[in-house]
Motif scaffolding. Structure first.
Motif, PDB file in Angstrom:
ATOM      1  N   UNK A 143     115.567 102.348  56.572  1.00  0.00           N
ATOM      2  CA  UNK A 143     114.167 102.065  56.863  1.00  0.00           C
ATOM      3  C   UNK A 143     113.257 103.054  56.143  1.00  0.00           C
ATOM      4  N   UNK A 144     113.586 104.342  56.186  1.00  0.00           N
ATOM      5  CA  UNK A 144     112.738 105.347  55.569  1.00  0.00           C
ATOM      6  C   UNK A 144     112.587 105.146  54.076  1.00  0.00           C
ATOM      7  N   UNK A 145     113.695 104.906  53.390  1.00  0.00           N
ATOM      8  CA  UNK A 145     113.645 104.717  51.933  1.00  0.00           C
ATOM      9  C   UNK A 145     112.857 103.465  51.579  1.00  0.00           C
ATOM     10  N   UNK A 146     113.120 102.351  52.286  1.00  0.00           N
ATOM     11  CA  UNK A 146     112.422 101.104  51.966  1.00  0.00           C
ATOM     12  C   UNK A 146     110.936 101.198  52.310  1.00  0.00           C
ATOM     13  N   UNK A 147     110.565 101.941  53.349  1.00  0.00           N
ATOM     14  CA  UNK A 147     109.155 102.101  53.688  1.00  0.00           C
ATOM     15  C   UNK A 147     108.425 102.881  52.599  1.00  0.00           C
ATOM     16  N   UNK A 148     109.041 103.918  52.078  1.00  0.00           N
ATOM     17  CA  UNK A 148     108.433 104.664  50.967  1.00  0.00           C
ATOM     18  C   UNK A 148     108.269 103.773  49.738  1.00  0.00           C
ATOM     19  N   UNK A 149     109.253 102.916  49.483  1.00  0.00           N
ATOM     20  CA  UNK A 149     109.146 101.989  48.352  1.00  0.00           C
ATOM     21  C   UNK A 149     107.989 101.019  48.548  1.00  0.00           C
ATOM     22  N   UNK A 150     107.768 100.557  49.787  1.00  0.00           N
ATOM     23  CA  UNK A 150     106.657  99.660  50.057  1.00  0.00           C
ATOM     24  C   UNK A 150     105.316 100.371  49.820  1.00  0.00           C
ATOM     25  N   UNK A 151     105.223 101.637  50.230  1.00  0.00           N
ATOM     26  CA  UNK A 151     103.989 102.395  50.003  1.00  0.00           C
ATOM     27  C   UNK A 151     103.717 102.558  48.512  1.00  0.00           C
ATOM     28  N   UNK A 152     104.758 102.855  47.749  1.00  0.00           N
ATOM     29  CA  UNK A 152     104.588 102.989  46.301  1.00  0.00           C
ATOM     30  C   UNK A 152     104.185 101.651  45.684  1.00  0.00           C
ATOM     31  N   UNK A 153     104.787 100.552  46.155  1.00  0.00           N
ATOM     32  CA  UNK A 153     104.441  99.231  45.649  1.00  0.00           C
ATOM     33  C   UNK A 153     102.978  98.909  45.933  1.00  0.00           C
ATOM     34  N   UNK A 154     102.527  99.206  47.156  1.00  0.00           N
ATOM     35  CA  UNK A 154     101.143  98.926  47.506  1.00  0.00           C
ATOM     36  C   UNK A 154     100.192  99.771  46.661  1.00  0.00           C
TER      37      UNK A 154
ATOM     38  N   UNK B 130     100.743 100.929  43.636  1.00  0.00           N
ATOM     39  CA  UNK B 130     100.743 100.423  42.270  1.00  0.00           C
ATOM     40  C   UNK B 130      99.921  99.138  42.163  1.00  0.00           C
ATOM     41  N   UNK B 131     100.079  98.222  43.107  1.00  0.00           N
ATOM     42  CA  UNK B 131      99.324  96.978  43.071  1.00  0.00           C
ATOM     43  C   UNK B 131      97.835  97.212  43.310  1.00  0.00           C
ATOM     44  N   UNK B 132      97.507  98.160  44.192  1.00  0.00           N
ATOM     45  CA  UNK B 132      96.101  98.475  44.436  1.00  0.00           C
ATOM     46  C   UNK B 132      95.456  99.047  43.177  1.00  0.00           C
ATOM     47  N   UNK B 133      96.189  99.919  42.478  1.00  0.00           N
ATOM     48  CA  UNK B 133      95.662 100.490  41.237  1.00  0.00           C
ATOM     49  C   UNK B 133      95.480  99.402  40.176  1.00  0.00           C
TER      50      UNK B 133
ATOM     51  N   UNK C 210      97.693  81.505  41.598  1.00  0.00           N
ATOM     52  CA  UNK C 210      98.325  82.805  41.447  1.00  0.00           C
ATOM     53  C   UNK C 210      99.027  83.228  42.725  1.00  0.00           C
ATOM     54  N   UNK C 211      99.609  84.402  42.701  1.00  0.00           N
ATOM     55  CA  UNK C 211     100.303  84.936  43.880  1.00  0.00           C
ATOM     56  C   UNK C 211      99.293  85.596  44.800  1.00  0.00           C
ATOM     57  N   UNK C 212      99.390  85.286  46.093  1.00  0.00           N
ATOM     58  CA  UNK C 212      98.466  85.866  47.068  1.00  0.00           C
ATOM     59  C   UNK C 212      98.830  87.314  47.334  1.00  0.00           C
ATOM     60  N   UNK C 213      97.817  88.146  47.399  1.00  0.00           N
ATOM     61  CA  UNK C 213      98.038  89.539  47.740  1.00  0.00           C
ATOM     62  C   UNK C 213      98.044  89.731  49.243  1.00  0.00           C
ATOM     63  N   UNK C 214      98.139  90.973  49.691  1.00  0.00           N
ATOM     64  CA  UNK C 214      98.170  91.239  51.133  1.00  0.00           C
ATOM     65  C   UNK C 214      96.835  90.935  51.773  1.00  0.00           C
TER      66      UNK C 214
END
Length: 485
Positions: A454-465, A467-470, A421-425
């Protein structure tokens, strides 16, 4: 009496102690480093490869365009006016935008014209200073010849113009974040010996060796990578505009000589006739000064302007820029290696009198730092040593990205059916504290005001994390409910 903690040989050191906020923040920093490396890695790889190619561009330029750059020394140099006139004859009707006299024996003189080309491009005629014979005509990009201009634009925008600049801004923004976050992760991770944070170790699994090399190289390259990110952002599309606005508001912009000439007047307000002008003082604009700077008058005036600038102390390579009608011409030194020579003067084209002067020593400190930073980023400040350092940093980025993907590939978990499978963080079991997430989210919003990409992409990374954590937490919660039932 306190008891010191000792680590037995071969036993992993305990995790660094710290406040609760940092302990909650560190897993989030590690996750941001993971997601950024995984998703922004291709952009960084392209920027690094094109940057490495750029360090070779001076040599490529000299090889490809040698016939335009160099001529044999066949006698004394002819007057600059004759060289300019020869170039003008090949492009009649085009306004002269800039003249760069031969800077050293065997080097051609450049006469550039406004020819309706894209921004920063000019049609440049290269003239033999000893015979006034045109050697070549090329469309130059700023001060670069075509091959170097292509490589520069490839690195900056992938030859796509303004839309392509988003890629380089994204890469530069996240290069800084990856360097800083990687530094935190590497300096705070568990190691058997402190030196392992700075030097790679042998032995262990392939992934452990890769992580050791990845971390050590990242630590040593971090300062240079942060410098490249900061200087690269100064001329990016969105962040660069914000930086420019900030510099203007703080009066940190690069100064320039004043080219306005005093209005024509036979007497001063008191009714007295002005005294004759002397060197270093402004003179009233004359009829010749106010006339349009046609190609014919440019050729005839170039000698006068250059002679005045040389007499005022502007030695070495210079560029001469004709002024608009009624304005002085500007002459500026173009030596950008250390020590920089960037003095400039304004010259009345009708009389050859210096009307204004600006020494590089008088530039604001912020303007000097910006000049030096950009020149170092472009490999100009320290010559060959500068290019070697840039090549080393570009190579470091390439291997760090490749090693990062390799480590991620080796971490793939084995699924029940035997597939991978795909490795997580890393540190997925450590949940970032809500306070740490809030701190990073606030930092993303504030950063976005100056560095929007940078600001927009950082917020997207937080949302991605999130969602994946949930998603990972949901099966665990179901299993827990079934077990309790």
């Amino acid at each position: 009496m306190s008891t010191a903690l000792h680590t037995a040989p071969g036993e992993p050191a305990p995790p660094p102690t710290g406040g609760a906020t940092f302990r909650g923040l560190r897993p989030l920093i590690a996750r941001i480093h993971f997601y950024a490396g995984l998703l922004v890695g291709p952009f960084l790889l392209v920027a690094a490869v094109t940057g490495l190619l750029y360090t070779l561009s001076p040599a490529i330029e000299r090889w490809v365009h040698d016939d335009a750059l160099h001529v044999p020394v066949t006698g004394p140099e002819l007057p600059l006016s004759e060289q300019v006139a020869a170039a003008v004859a090949t492009r009649p009707g085009l306004p002269v935008a800039e003249v760069r006299p031969s800077a050293e024996p065997g080097v051609t003189t450049r006469v550039s014209f406004d020819a309706g080309l894209p921004e920063s491009y000019r049609r440049t005629v290269f003239v033999d200073p000893y015979t006034a014979e045109p050697q070549a005509t090329l469309d130059t990009y700023a001060e670069w010849l075509p091959v170097r201009g292509v490589i520069d634009n490839l690195h900056r925008s992938l030859l796509l113009g303004p839309p392509g600049q988003v890629y380089s801004e994204l890469a530069a923004s996240w290069l800084a974040v990856l360097a800083a976050s990687g530094l935190v992760v590497q300096l705070t991770r568990r190691v058997r010996a402190r030196r392992e944070r700075f030097l790679p170790r042998g032995g262990g699994s392939p992934r452990a060796r890769l992580r050791s090399w990845h971390g050590a190289v990242g630590v040593w390259a971090s300062v240079g990578l942060l410098f490249l990110a900061a200087t690269g952002l100064t001329w990016s599309q969105f962040a660069g505009a914000n930086v420019g606005a900030l510099r203007s508001a703080m009066d940190w912009t690069t100064p320039a000589v004043a080219t306005a000439l005093p209005a024509t007047s036979a007497t001063d307000p008191a009714g007295n006739t002005p005294a004759p002008a002397t060197a270093g003082t402004a003179t009233p604009a004359t009829a010749d000064t106010a006339a349009p700077a046609t190609t014919d008058t440019v050729a005839g005036t170039a000698d006068r302007v250059l002679t005045a600038a040389r007499a005022d102390g502007l030695d070495g390579p210079v560029e001469i820029v004709p002024g608009d009608p009624g304005e002085a011409w500007s002459v500026q030194q173009t030596e950008r290696s250390w020590p920089s020579q960037q003095d400039s003067v304004a010259v009345d084209p009708a009389t050859g009198v210096i009307t204004d002067r600006l020494a590089f020593d008088d530039w604001p400190l912020a303007a000097k730092l910006a000049r030096w930073g950009i020149d170092a980023h472009m490999g100009l400040l320290f010559g060959t040593a500068n290019l070697v350092a840039l090549a080393a940093l570009a190579s470091a980025v390439i291997v760090l990205v490749v090693w990062g993907y390799r480590m991620w590939w080796l971490r793939r978990p084995v699924l029940p059916g035997g597939a991978r499978g795909a490795a997580g963080p890393p540190g997925s079991r450590e949940r970032p504290s809500p306070a740490s997430v809030g701190v990073v989210a606030l930092a993303a919003v504030l950063t976005g005001l100056l560095l929007p990409v940078l600001g927009v992409s950082l917020l997207l990374f937080l949302l991605l994390d999130a969602a994946l954590s949930a998603r990972r937490a949901a099966p665990a919660a179901v299993a827990g409910d079934e077990g309790s039932g």
